[in-house]
Design an enzyme around this catalytic site. Structure first.
Site, PDB file in Angstrom:
ATOM      1  N   ARG A  97     -55.883  42.680  16.445  1.00 18.85           N
ATOM      2  CA  ARG A  97     -56.499  43.397  15.312  1.00 18.85           C
ATOM      3  C   ARG A  97     -57.675  42.611  14.746  1.00 18.85           C
ATOM      4  O   ARG A  97     -58.700  43.195  14.382  1.00 18.85           O
ATOM      5  CB  ARG A  97     -55.462  43.638  14.218  1.00 18.85           C
ATOM      6  CG  ARG A  97     -54.473  44.706  14.612  1.00 18.85           C
ATOM      7  CD  ARG A  97     -53.750  45.228  13.408  1.00 18.85           C
ATOM      8  NE  ARG A  97     -52.752  46.206  13.800  1.00 18.85           N
ATOM      9  CZ  ARG A  97     -51.839  46.684  12.975  1.00 18.85           C
ATOM     10  NH1 ARG A  97     -51.804  46.265  11.712  1.00 18.85           N
ATOM     11  NH2 ARG A  97     -50.978  47.573  13.390  1.00 18.85           N
ATOM     12  N   GLU A 129     -54.490  46.489   8.342  1.00 20.32           N
ATOM     13  CA  GLU A 129     -53.679  45.315   8.014  1.00 20.32           C
ATOM     14  C   GLU A 129     -53.851  44.276   9.111  1.00 20.32           C
ATOM     15  O   GLU A 129     -53.575  44.532  10.272  1.00 20.32           O
ATOM     16  CB  GLU A 129     -52.206  45.718   7.914  1.00 20.32           C
ATOM     17  CG  GLU A 129     -51.293  44.545   7.594  1.00 20.32           C
ATOM     18  CD  GLU A 129     -49.853  44.808   7.995  1.00 20.32           C
ATOM     19  OE1 GLU A 129     -49.294  45.852   7.603  1.00 20.32           O
ATOM     20  OE2 GLU A 129     -49.292  43.970   8.714  1.00 20.32           O
ATOM     21  N   ARG A 136     -54.318  51.317  16.512  1.00 18.81           N
ATOM     22  CA  ARG A 136     -54.125  49.966  15.975  1.00 18.81           C
ATOM     23  C   ARG A 136     -52.780  49.338  16.330  1.00 18.81           C
ATOM     24  O   ARG A 136     -52.445  48.276  15.843  1.00 18.81           O
ATOM     25  CB  ARG A 136     -54.316  49.996  14.456  1.00 18.81           C
ATOM     26  CG  ARG A 136     -53.481  51.072  13.793  1.00 18.81           C
ATOM     27  CD  ARG A 136     -53.825  51.218  12.342  1.00 18.81           C
ATOM     28  NE  ARG A 136     -55.217  51.597  12.164  1.00 18.81           N
ATOM     29  CZ  ARG A 136     -55.897  51.425  11.039  1.00 18.81           C
ATOM     30  NH1 ARG A 136     -55.319  50.876  10.005  1.00 18.81           N
ATOM     31  NH2 ARG A 136     -57.149  51.823  10.949  1.00 18.81           N
ATOM     32  N   HIS A 137     -51.988  50.048  17.130  1.00 22.00           N
ATOM     33  CA  HIS A 137     -50.682  49.513  17.528  1.00 22.00           C
ATOM     34  C   HIS A 137     -50.587  49.326  19.032  1.00 22.00           C
ATOM     35  O   HIS A 137     -51.026  50.178  19.800  1.00 22.00           O
ATOM     36  CB  HIS A 137     -49.557  50.461  17.103  1.00 22.00           C
ATOM     37  CG  HIS A 137     -49.323  50.457  15.635  1.00 22.00           C
ATOM     38  ND1 HIS A 137     -49.932  51.365  14.803  1.00 22.00           N
ATOM     39  CD2 HIS A 137     -48.565  49.659  14.852  1.00 22.00           C
ATOM     40  CE1 HIS A 137     -49.553  51.115  13.550  1.00 22.00           C
ATOM     41  NE2 HIS A 137     -48.727  50.088  13.558  1.00 22.00           N
ATOM     42  N   SER A 162     -49.472  39.661   7.651  1.00 26.95           N
ATOM     43  CA  SER A 162     -48.428  39.701   6.624  1.00 26.95           C
ATOM     44  C   SER A 162     -47.858  38.311   6.483  1.00 26.95           C
ATOM     45  O   SER A 162     -47.739  37.591   7.475  1.00 26.95           O
ATOM     46  CB  SER A 162     -47.258  40.585   7.048  1.00 26.95           C
ATOM     47  OG  SER A 162     -47.618  41.918   7.024  1.00 26.95           O
ATOM     48  N   ARG A 221     -43.108  45.038  20.188  1.00 28.64           N
ATOM     49  CA  ARG A 221     -42.686  46.052  19.226  1.00 28.64           C
ATOM     50  C   ARG A 221     -42.549  47.385  19.943  1.00 28.64           C
ATOM     51  O   ARG A 221     -43.523  47.856  20.556  1.00 28.64           O
ATOM     52  CB  ARG A 221     -43.737  46.215  18.119  1.00 28.64           C
ATOM     53  CG  ARG A 221     -44.132  44.904  17.422  1.00 28.64           C
ATOM     54  CD  ARG A 221     -43.166  44.579  16.315  1.00 28.64           C
ATOM     55  NE  ARG A 221     -43.355  43.253  15.790  1.00 28.64           N
ATOM     56  CZ  ARG A 221     -43.855  42.980  14.585  1.00 28.64           C
ATOM     57  NH1 ARG A 221     -44.244  43.944  13.803  1.00 28.64           N
ATOM     58  NH2 ARG A 221     -43.947  41.727  14.172  1.00 28.64           N
ATOM     59  N   GLU A 255     -42.970  50.336  19.298  1.00 31.87           N
ATOM     60  CA  GLU A 255     -43.621  51.399  18.526  1.00 31.87           C
ATOM     61  C   GLU A 255     -43.691  52.630  19.411  1.00 31.87           C
ATOM     62  O   GLU A 255     -44.225  52.567  20.503  1.00 31.87           O
ATOM     63  CB  GLU A 255     -45.067  51.015  18.166  1.00 31.87           C
ATOM     64  CG  GLU A 255     -45.261  49.607  17.670  1.00 31.87           C
ATOM     65  CD  GLU A 255     -45.186  49.513  16.169  1.00 31.87           C
ATOM     66  OE1 GLU A 255     -44.926  50.567  15.555  1.00 31.87           O
ATOM     67  OE2 GLU A 255     -45.348  48.408  15.626  1.00 31.87           O
TER      68      GLU A 255
HETATM   69  P1  AMO Z   1     -45.810  41.853  10.789  1.00 30.26           P
HETATM   70  O1  AMO Z   1     -44.744  42.666  11.396  1.00 30.26           O
HETATM   71  O2  AMO Z   1     -46.576  42.446   9.659  1.00 30.26           O
HETATM   72  O3  AMO Z   1     -45.200  40.484  10.213  1.00 30.26           O
HETATM   73  O4  AMO Z   1     -46.827  41.381  11.905  1.00 30.26           O
HETATM   74  C1  AMO Z   1     -47.867  40.471  11.622  1.00 30.26           C
HETATM   75  C2  AMO Z   1     -49.198  41.005  12.127  1.00 30.26           C
HETATM   76  O5  AMO Z   1     -49.137  41.214  13.523  1.00 30.26           O
HETATM   77  C3  AMO Z   1     -49.916  42.329  13.878  1.00 30.26           C
HETATM   78  N1  AMO Z   1     -49.072  43.354  14.512  1.00 30.26           N
HETATM   79  C4  AMO Z   1     -49.464  44.194  15.486  1.00 30.26           C
HETATM   80  N2  AMO Z   1     -50.634  44.320  16.130  1.00 30.26           N
HETATM   81  C5  AMO Z   1     -50.740  45.283  17.059  1.00 30.26           C
HETATM   82  N3  AMO Z   1     -49.738  46.114  17.406  1.00 30.26           N
HETATM   83  C6  AMO Z   1     -48.530  46.029  16.794  1.00 30.26           C
HETATM   84  N4  AMO Z   1     -47.547  46.841  17.147  1.00 30.26           N
HETATM   85  C7  AMO Z   1     -48.367  45.031  15.779  1.00 30.26           C
HETATM   86  N5  AMO Z   1     -47.339  44.672  14.976  1.00 30.26           N
HETATM   87  C8  AMO Z   1     -47.793  43.661  14.223  1.00 30.26           C
HETATM   88  C9  AMO Z   1     -50.529  42.881  12.597  1.00 30.26           C
HETATM   89  C10 AMO Z   1     -49.595  42.349  11.549  1.00 30.26           C
HETATM   90  O6  AMO Z   1     -50.217  42.220  10.294  1.00 30.26           O
HETATM   91  N6  AMO Z   1     -42.786  37.822  10.685  1.00 30.26           N
HETATM   92  C11 AMO Z   1     -43.889  38.479  10.001  1.00 30.26           C
HETATM   93  C12 AMO Z   1     -45.023  37.538   9.739  1.00 30.26           C
HETATM   94  C13 AMO Z   1     -44.690  36.463   8.723  1.00 30.26           C
HETATM   95  O7  AMO Z   1     -44.230  36.815   7.631  1.00 30.26           O
HETATM   96  O8  AMO Z   1     -44.892  35.282   9.029  1.00 30.26           O
HETATM   97  C14 AMO Z   1     -44.356  39.654  10.871  1.00 30.26           C
HETATM   98  O9  AMO Z   1     -44.084  39.755  12.042  1.00 30.26           O
HETATM   99  O10 AMO Z   1     -51.827  42.323  12.462  1.00 30.26           O
END
Ligand code: AMO
Length: 426
Positions: free
Chosen positions: A400, A349, A220-221, A352, A212, A214
Site C-alpha cells: 500500500r 489505510e 487495495r487488498h 495500524s 489474509r 480476504e
Molecule cells: P492490520 O491488520 O491493520 O494490523 O495490518 C497492518 C497493515 O498491513 C496492510 N494490510 C494489507 N495490505 C494489503 N492487503 C491486505 N489484505 C492487507 N491487510 C493488511 C495495511 C494495514 O494497515 N498486528 C497489526 C499491526 C500492529 O498493531 O502492529 C495488524 O496486522 O496497510
C-alpha cells in the site's frame, strides 16, 4: 566489462564499450539497420551501415527481432541527431537467445494491455521502464525503511509464518494441513513480536508476508501482502507514532532524492509533508457524519474513508479508537477508548498500531471479552508472566505504501506476482 546504456554519454565518443540487453526494436532502411537496445537502465541506438560493419555482421544484425537477447561490442559515436546525442557503431554482436514471436505482450507498449494480461505475462510486463520504475521505487522505500530502523537501534527478526492461532480476528485465516494439527498461515507477526519484548531485544522489526483470506476483490487488498512490522519496549502509542512518522517521512525524502528519474517516468509528484497531523477518532467522526451516516463505535466504511480522505488531503493519523473495534492486545486508555492509531494517506489505510497490554491479568480479560479462549494463547500469555515491559508497535503495508509512492490505484501493480482470489499463478 559490460556497462549499462545509461553510462554511455556523448563525452565517451570514440570509446569501445560492451553492452547487453534486449532488442527493443529493429528498423532496416536499405543498407542501414537501426536497433534500439534496452537494458535495466534505459535504451541506446545501435546504427549499422552495411558498408562500415561488413556484409556478415550486417546480415546478423538485420536478422534480429523484438526481444532477442544480445551482447554488443561497439564504438561510442557522439551524434546530435541520435536519441540522447549518442549512438553505437557495432563491431561484434552475439545473439545470446532468440525470442519466440509473436510476443504475448508488447514491452514496447505499442499495443496497450489489460492488467490481467500484464500479470499473466509479468516477466515481459516487467521489461517496460514504467513497470520497472515501480519496483525500483519500492526497493528504495524498503532500503530507506531498513536504514531508519538500524539508525534507531532496531534489530531485524524473522518469525514463523506457520502458526496455531489468529491475531486480527478469526474470519480472515487461511487454514492449512500441518500433519495432525490445525494450523494457519500467519496473519501478522503480532504475537511473536510482542513475545520478543519479553526477551530484552528491546526494538525489533520484520519485513515479511502476511496472509489474509480476504474474499473480496478490491484494489487495495491482497491475500498475501508484505508488512513492515515493528515492536518497541518501554514505549507508548505516541512513541510508536513518532517512529512511524520518522520512517514514512524518511522514505518519502529518500525516494524523492534517489528515484527522481523513476518518479518522472511515472509522472508522480510526491507529497512530502513536514509533519503528520493527528486527529482523534471522535474528530474524524465529526468530519464524516455531515456526509455519511456513522455511529460512535463503527469502523470506518469505505464511504467514510473517502469523506475523510477528501477533507484531510494527505497523510494523517487517527488516534484513540473505540476498544471494541480494535484487537484484544490493544491497551485501554479508559473503559471505551484504546491507545490505538491508524496512519492514513487520503482514503487509504497504510498502517495500524497501538500500545499493547503488557499486564497478564488485563490481557486474559481482554482476550475473553473478544469471545476468544485464553487457552489457545497459552504460548503467548506465558511471556507476560515473567517480566514483560510496556511496549508498542505497528504494521505498515509495504504494498500500500508503494501504491502511494508510485501513484498507482491498484495494489496489484505494486506487487511482482500478486495473490488474489482469482490469482495463484504465476
Ligand atoms: P492490520 O491488520 O491493520 O494490523 O495490518 C497492518 C497493515 O498491513 C496492510 N494490510 C494489507 N495490505 C494489503 N492487503 C491486505 N489484505 C492487507 N491487510 C493488511 C495495511 C494495514 O494497515 N498486528 C497489526 C499491526 C500492529 O498493531 O502492529 C495488524 O496486522 O496497510
Amino acid at each position: 566489462m559490460r556497462i549499462y546504456t545509461s553510462e554511455i554519454t556523448p563525452d565517451k565518443d570514440g570509446e569501445i564499450v560492451e553492452l547487453a540487453g534486449w532488442v527493443h526494436s529493429v528498423r532496416a532502411l536499405g543498407k542501414l539497420v537501426f536497433v534500439i537496445l534496452r537494458d535495466r537502465e534505459g535504451t541506446i541506438q545501435i546504427v549499422a551501415p552495411k558498408q562500415k560493419v561488413g556484409e556478415e555482421l550486417f546480415k546478423k544484425i538485420k536478422s534480429l527481432g523484438q526481444e532477442d537477447v544480445i551482447k554488443v561490442k561497439g564504438k561510442v559515436v557522439a551524434n546530435e541527431k541520435a536519441p540522447g546525442g549518442v549512438e553505437i557503431l557495432p563491431l561484434e554482436v552475439e545473439i545470446l537467445n532468440r525470442a519466440v514471436r509473436p510476443l504475448p505482450l508488447d514491452p514496447a507498449e505499442k499495443v496497450p494491455a489489460e492488467l490481467d494480461t500484464r500479470l499473466d505475462n509479468r516477466f515481459l510486463d516487467l521489461r517496460k521502464p514504467k513497470v520497472q520504475a515501480i519496483f525500483k521505487i519500492r526497493s528504495e522505500m524498503l532500503k530507506s525503511v531498513r536504514d531508519t530502523f538500524y539508525k534507531e537501534g532496531f534489530i531485524e527478526v524473522n518469525t514463523p509464518k506457520l502458526v496455531a492461532s489468529c491475531t486480527e480476528g478469526g474470519t480472515e485465516l487461511f487454514p492449512i494441513s500441518y500433519f495432525e494439527k490445525e494450523a494457519f498461515l500467519g496473519q501478522s507477526p503480532q504475537l511473536y513480536k510482542q513475545m520478543l519484548m519479553a526477551s530484552g531485544l528491546d526494538r525489533v522489526f520484520e519485513i515479511a508476508p502476511i496472509f489474509r483470506a480476504e474474499e473480496h476483490n478490491t484494489r487495495r487488498h491482497l491475500n498475501e501482502a508484505i508488512s513492515i512490522d515493528i515492536e518497541m519496549a518501554f514505549a507508548d502509542d505516541k512513541d510508536a507514532m513518532d517512529m512511524l512518522e520518522k520512517v514514512v517521512l524518511n522514505a518519502l525524502n529518500d525516494v524523492y532524492e534517489n528515484r527522481e528519474k523513476e518518479l518522472n517516468i511515472l509522472g508522480v509528484k510526491l507529497d512530502i509533508p513536514e509533519k503528520i497531523d493527528r486527529i482523534t477518532y471522535d474528530e474524524a467522526l465529526e468530519i464524516i457524519k455531515n456526509k455519511v451516516p456513522i455511529e460512535w463505535g463503527d469502523d470506518l466504511s469505505r464511504e467514510a474513508e473517502k469523506v475523510l480522505g477528501e477533507e484531510m488531503g494527505s497523510y494523517y493519523f487517527i488516534t484513540d479508537w473505540p476498544l471494541e473495534i480494535r484487537p484484544f492486545y490493544t491497551m485501554p486508555k479508559d473503559e471505551k477508548i484504546g491507545k490505538a492509531f491508524d496512519l492514513m494517506y487520503k482514503d487509504l489505510e497504510l498502517s495500524s498500531g497501538a500500545q499493547r497490554i503488557h499486564l497478564y491479568d488485563l490481557l486474559v480479560e481482554s482476550i475473553k471479552k473478544k469471545g476468544l479462549s485464553p487457552e489457545g494463547f497459552t504460548f503467548y500469555l506465558e511471556a507476560f508472566k515473567y517480566g514483560m515491559p510496556p511496549h508498542a508497535g505497528w504494521g505498515l503495508g509495504a504494498d500500500r505504501f508503494t501504491m502511494v509512492l508510485t501513484g498507482r490505484e491498484n495494489i496489484r501493480e505494486c506487487v511482482l506476482f500478486p495473490r488474489d482470489r482469482q490469482r495463484l499463478t504465476p
